[in-house]
Scaffold this active site. Structure first.
Site, PDB file in Angstrom:
ATOM      1  N   PHE A   1      28.856 -26.382  31.233  1.00  0.00           N
ATOM      2  CA  PHE A   1      28.211 -25.115  30.903  1.00  0.00           C
ATOM      3  C   PHE A   1      28.530 -24.090  31.986  1.00  0.00           C
ATOM      4  CE2 PHE A   1      25.312 -27.557  33.487  1.00  0.00           C
ATOM      5  CZ  PHE A   1      24.778 -26.638  34.375  1.00  0.00           C
ATOM      6  N   CYS A   2      28.317 -22.812  31.634  1.00  0.00           N
ATOM      7  CA  CYS A   2      28.521 -21.700  32.567  1.00  0.00           C
ATOM      8  C   CYS A   2      27.650 -20.546  32.111  1.00  0.00           C
ATOM      9  CB  CYS A   2      29.995 -21.310  32.653  1.00  0.00           C
ATOM     10  SG  CYS A   2      30.692 -20.767  31.076  1.00  0.00           S
ATOM     11  N   THR A   3      27.827 -19.382  32.687  1.00  0.00           N
ATOM     12  CA  THR A   3      26.937 -18.248  32.404  1.00  0.00           C
ATOM     13  C   THR A   3      26.991 -17.806  30.948  1.00  0.00           C
ATOM     14  OG1 THR A   3      27.281 -17.482  34.667  1.00  0.00           O
ATOM     15  CG2 THR A   3      26.274 -15.934  33.130  1.00  0.00           C
TER      16      THR A   3
END
Length: 302
Positions: free
Chosen positions: A176-178
């Site tokens: 996951f990331c922003t």
């Protein structure tokens, strides 16, 4: 209701004519009065813009009018103050820089996991959960149990994979990331390295916070965003952090209270590396900011 909409978006798509799109898109954004940054590259588009709702929606409609970007999705948050000073449409080699040739999410990508199914996935004991963001972002909030690659830049991610992940041992990897762009490209890289089950959070943390009620959330802390708000909380409102002008590191209230913090100059994370040569311009800029405050005017970037 907050005065401005902040829209974060990206889309991997083949755009060989991306250079031709830049001046037209720049002009359109200026006409609408939005501010922010949009990156264009042969592999697609990536950006965050802010402005009144009608103006933001006009820009998104303009982007989607290109059939190759018709499926472009965006995440929304809200603010009472414009979080950008100007509008820029930039040309880049990559819309998110991994630095590895041949990695193309348009051709090969991991399994998208919508926010509503994310909690179930990461509760699977066979899943290795990886935060693909940089160390300073991880430091103010991440999913419980996520591995921190301790990177300062996304280009370091391949080295982290080489040293810490094994395609024969880590059979299921979720990332996951922003906003979804880094973990999507990371998933393409992981598949190219021979990992078979690779998942990534569709729409990233921002879409998760937008869709999942706080009482059902597995997200503690805040999420770094790349504008003047610094970070947002679970309600996607401006969080409790501010930014060190000297090094751009997010600062908590404890950091600001430290004797190593000097407003506009340094903080506990950069004070030891601050030279007198660097201090001079920072101190002068801070003096100009304070003079502008006394005149009840705004210093650009202040």
């Amino acid at each position: 209701m907050s005065k401005y909409v902040v829209a974060a978006f990206y889309k991997f798509a083949s755009l060989p004519d991306y250079k031709d799109k830049q001046p037209l898109l720049q002009s359109f954004c200026l006409e609408q009065g939005v501010k922010g940054t949009i990156l264009l590259a042969e592999e697609g588009v990536n950006g965050t813009i802010a402005g009144p709702r009608a103006a933001v929606e006009a820009v998104l409609t303009e982007l989607r009018s290109d059939a190759r970007l018709s499926a472009l999705a965006h995440k929304e948050s809200y603010t009472d103050t414009l979080p950008f000073y100007r509008m820029k449409v930039k040309l880049k080699k990559e819309i998110v820089t991994l630095g590895v040739e041949g990695i193309d999410p348009n051709k090969q990508v991991g399994t998208y996991v919508p926010p509503e199914k994310w909690n179930d996935l990461i509760s699977d004991p066979e899943v290795t959960l990886v935060d693909t963001r940089n160390r300073y972002e991880v430091g103010i909030g991440t999913f419980n149990g996520a591995q921190n690659p301790n990177t300062d830049s996304f280009v370091e991610f391949p080295e982290y994979v080489e040293k810490n992940l094994d395609k024969n041992k880590h059979r299921k990897v979720a990332m996951f990331c922003t906003g979804g762009i880094r973990c999507e490209k990371a998933s393409a890289y992981m598949l190219a390295q021979g990992f078979e089950e690779v998942y990534h959070l569709e729409g990233g943390i921002l879409k998760y916070l937008e869709n999942i009620p706080a009482e059902e959330s597995e997200w503690p802390g805040e999420c770094v965003v790349f504008d003047q708000r610094v970070a947002v909380d679970h309600d996607l409102e401006s969080g409790s952090y501010q930014t060190c002008y000297g090094c751009r590191h997010p600062l908590s209230e404890t950091d600001v209270a430290s004797p190593k913090y000097e407003e506009g100059i340094c903080c506990p994370y950069c004070v030891d590396a601050l030279t007198e040569e660097k201090r001079g311009p920072l101190a002068e800029r801070q003096r100009q900011v304070e003079l502008a405050d006394k005149r009840n005017t705004r210093h650009i970037g202040g």
